[in-house]
Design a protein around this motif. Structure first.
Motif, mmCIF file in Angstrom:
data_model
loop_
_atom_site.group_PDB
_atom_site.id
_atom_site.type_symbol
_atom_site.label_atom_id
_atom_site.label_comp_id
_atom_site.label_asym_id
_atom_site.label_seq_id
_atom_site.Cartn_x
_atom_site.Cartn_y
_atom_site.Cartn_z
ATOM 1 N N ARG A 117 0.828 -1.087 -0.053
ATOM 2 C CA ARG A 117 0.057 0.123 -0.037
ATOM 3 C C ARG A 117 1.106 1.464 -0.534
ATOM 4 O O ARG A 117 0.012 2.801 -0.198
ATOM 5 N N CYS A 118 2.232 0.746 0.159
ATOM 6 C CA CYS A 118 3.403 2.661 0.117
ATOM 7 C C CYS A 118 3.206 3.003 -1.631
ATOM 8 O O CYS A 118 4.551 2.338 -2.190
ATOM 9 N N GLN A 119 2.338 3.846 -1.758
ATOM 10 C CA GLN A 119 2.702 4.343 -3.388
ATOM 11 C C GLN A 119 4.452 4.928 -3.252
ATOM 12 O O GLN A 119 4.359 6.001 -2.072
ATOM 13 N N GLY A 120 4.452 4.746 -4.402
ATOM 14 C CA GLY A 120 6.108 5.673 -4.973
ATOM 15 C C GLY A 120 6.725 5.023 -4.583
ATOM 16 O O GLY A 120 7.672 4.911 -5.585
ATOM 17 N N LEU A 121 6.756 3.080 -4.098
ATOM 18 C CA LEU A 121 7.762 2.474 -4.051
ATOM 19 C C LEU A 121 7.525 1.311 -4.703
ATOM 20 O O LEU A 121 6.412 1.392 -5.183
ATOM 21 N N GLY A 122 9.079 0.763 -5.693
ATOM 22 C CA GLY A 122 8.859 -0.171 -6.451
ATOM 23 C C GLY A 122 9.293 -1.122 -6.313
ATOM 24 O O GLY A 122 8.585 -3.087 -6.503
ATOM 25 N N GLY A 123 10.527 -1.094 -5.675
ATOM 26 C CA GLY A 123 11.302 -2.717 -5.002
ATOM 27 C C GLY A 123 12.032 -2.316 -3.893
ATOM 28 O O GLY A 123 12.345 -1.035 -3.740
ATOM 29 N N PHE A 124 13.144 -3.380 -3.835
ATOM 30 C CA PHE A 124 14.332 -2.530 -2.658
ATOM 31 C C PHE A 124 15.915 -3.460 -4.262
ATOM 32 O O PHE A 124 15.367 -4.832 -4.371
ATOM 33 N N THR A 125 16.784 -3.460 -3.723
ATOM 34 C CA THR A 125 17.377 -3.871 -3.619
ATOM 35 C C THR A 125 18.879 -3.883 -2.337
ATOM 36 O O THR A 125 18.835 -2.825 -0.689
ATOM 37 N N ILE A 126 19.922 -5.001 -2.755
ATOM 38 C CA ILE A 126 20.682 -5.051 -1.836
ATOM 39 C C ILE A 126 21.435 -4.309 -1.791
ATOM 40 O O ILE A 126 22.455 -5.156 -3.221
ATOM 41 N N LEU A 127 22.776 -3.194 -1.526
ATOM 42 C CA LEU A 127 23.968 -3.239 -1.893
ATOM 43 C C LEU A 127 25.226 -3.610 -1.900
ATOM 44 O O LEU A 127 25.009 -4.462 -0.687
ATOM 45 N N GLY A 128 25.661 -3.637 -2.621
ATOM 46 C CA GLY A 128 27.122 -4.392 -2.736
ATOM 47 C C GLY A 128 27.886 -3.976 -0.751
ATOM 48 O O GLY A 128 28.246 -5.764 -0.653
ATOM 49 N N ASP A 129 27.154 -3.264 0.613
ATOM 50 C CA ASP A 129 28.059 -3.367 1.520
ATOM 51 C C ASP A 129 27.185 -3.428 2.223
ATOM 52 O O ASP A 129 27.511 -3.426 3.444
ATOM 53 N N GLY A 130 26.086 -4.605 1.587
ATOM 54 C CA GLY A 130 24.576 -5.057 2.233
ATOM 55 C C GLY A 130 23.482 -4.126 3.163
ATOM 56 O O GLY A 130 22.952 -4.548 3.602
ATOM 57 N N ASN A 131 24.263 -2.314 2.533
ATOM 58 C CA ASN A 131 23.057 -2.015 2.813
ATOM 59 C C ASN A 131 21.284 -2.538 2.013
ATOM 60 O O ASN A 131 21.437 -2.833 0.597
ATOM 61 N N VAL A 132 19.980 -1.983 2.067
ATOM 62 C CA VAL A 132 19.298 -2.352 1.743
ATOM 63 C C VAL A 132 18.669 -0.909 0.814
ATOM 64 O O VAL A 132 19.001 0.363 2.161
ATOM 65 N N ALA A 133 18.341 -0.136 -0.477
ATOM 66 C CA ALA A 133 18.677 0.972 -0.612
ATOM 67 C C ALA A 133 16.738 0.621 -1.688
ATOM 68 O O ALA A 133 16.557 -0.455 -2.268
ATOM 69 N N LEU A 134 15.828 1.447 -1.041
ATOM 70 C CA LEU A 134 14.682 1.101 -1.533
ATOM 71 C C LEU A 134 14.649 1.940 -3.122
ATOM 72 O O LEU A 134 15.267 2.357 -3.593
ATOM 73 N N ILE A 135 13.970 1.054 -3.549
ATOM 74 C CA ILE A 135 13.540 1.725 -4.959
ATOM 75 C C ILE A 135 11.992 2.550 -5.428
ATOM 76 O O ILE A 135 11.562 2.126 -5.364
ATOM 77 N N LEU A 136 12.396 3.524 -6.067
ATOM 78 C CA LEU A 136 11.415 4.940 -6.200
ATOM 79 C C LEU A 136 10.824 4.066 -7.665
ATOM 80 O O LEU A 136 10.953 4.159 -8.531
ATOM 81 N N ASP A 137 8.696 4.709 -7.247
ATOM 82 C CA ASP A 137 8.948 3.489 -8.287
ATOM 83 C C ASP A 137 7.962 5.568 -9.176
ATOM 84 O O ASP A 137 7.243 6.194 -8.617
ATOM 85 N N ILE A 138 8.476 5.876 -9.889
ATOM 86 C CA ILE A 138 8.855 7.034 -11.076
ATOM 87 C C ILE A 138 7.379 7.152 -11.660
ATOM 88 O O ILE A 138 6.647 8.036 -11.199
ATOM 89 N N PRO A 139 6.955 6.672 -12.416
ATOM 90 C CA PRO A 139 5.156 6.920 -12.644
ATOM 91 C C PRO A 139 4.472 6.948 -11.911
ATOM 92 O O PRO A 139 3.223 7.948 -11.827
ATOM 93 N N SER A 140 4.463 6.251 -10.451
ATOM 94 C CA SER A 140 3.465 6.290 -9.275
ATOM 95 C C SER A 140 3.985 8.375 -8.828
ATOM 96 O O SER A 140 2.880 8.874 -8.761
ATOM 97 N N LEU A 141 4.769 8.483 -8.899
ATOM 98 C CA LEU A 141 5.047 9.529 -8.257
ATOM 99 C C LEU A 141 4.474 10.473 -8.819
ATOM 100 O O LEU A 141 4.609 11.863 -8.161
#
Length: 103
Positions: free
Chosen positions: A62-86
């Motif tokens: 239900r969180c509009q504007g977020l499209g997914g996530f990825t795990i960066l090389g250092d282990g941190n999690v980065a959220l991916i923005l849903d540009i069309p929704s934004l």
């Protein structure tokens, strides 16, 4: 204004109700999708990465504007923005709420 063209802007920090101390300097990323153009105000730019985007799952559906996530090389999690929704949210919002950094 970017290159003497007025455009709508959305502060990502405000959109997701981030309450930590804002940075001294912000950046504006200009995005285009299906003929719409806008500036997204972000805290910092991390560069360009090739990554695998994973779905967020039911907890965040239900969180509009977020499209997914990825795990960066250092282990941190980065959220991916849903540009069309934004952009859809931005164009349907009153202009006075979405403009920022206009002088």
């Amino acid at each position: 204004h970017v290159r003497s063209r007025r455009q709508r802007q959305m502060c990502i920090r405000d959109r997701f109700k981030e309450q930590s101390q804002p940075p001294r300097r912000e950046s504006v990323v200009v995005v285009r999708q299906a003929g719409l153009r806008a500036g997204l105000v972000v805290d910092h730019l991390a560069g360009e990465f090739q990554t695998v985007i994973k779905p967020l799952g039911k907890v965040f559906e239900r969180c509009q504007g977020l499209g997914g996530f990825t795990i960066l090389g250092d282990g941190n999690v980065a959220l991916i923005l849903d540009i069309p929704s934004l952009l859809t949210q931005l164009t349907s919002a009153p202009e006075t709420r979405t403009e920022r950094l206009e002088a």
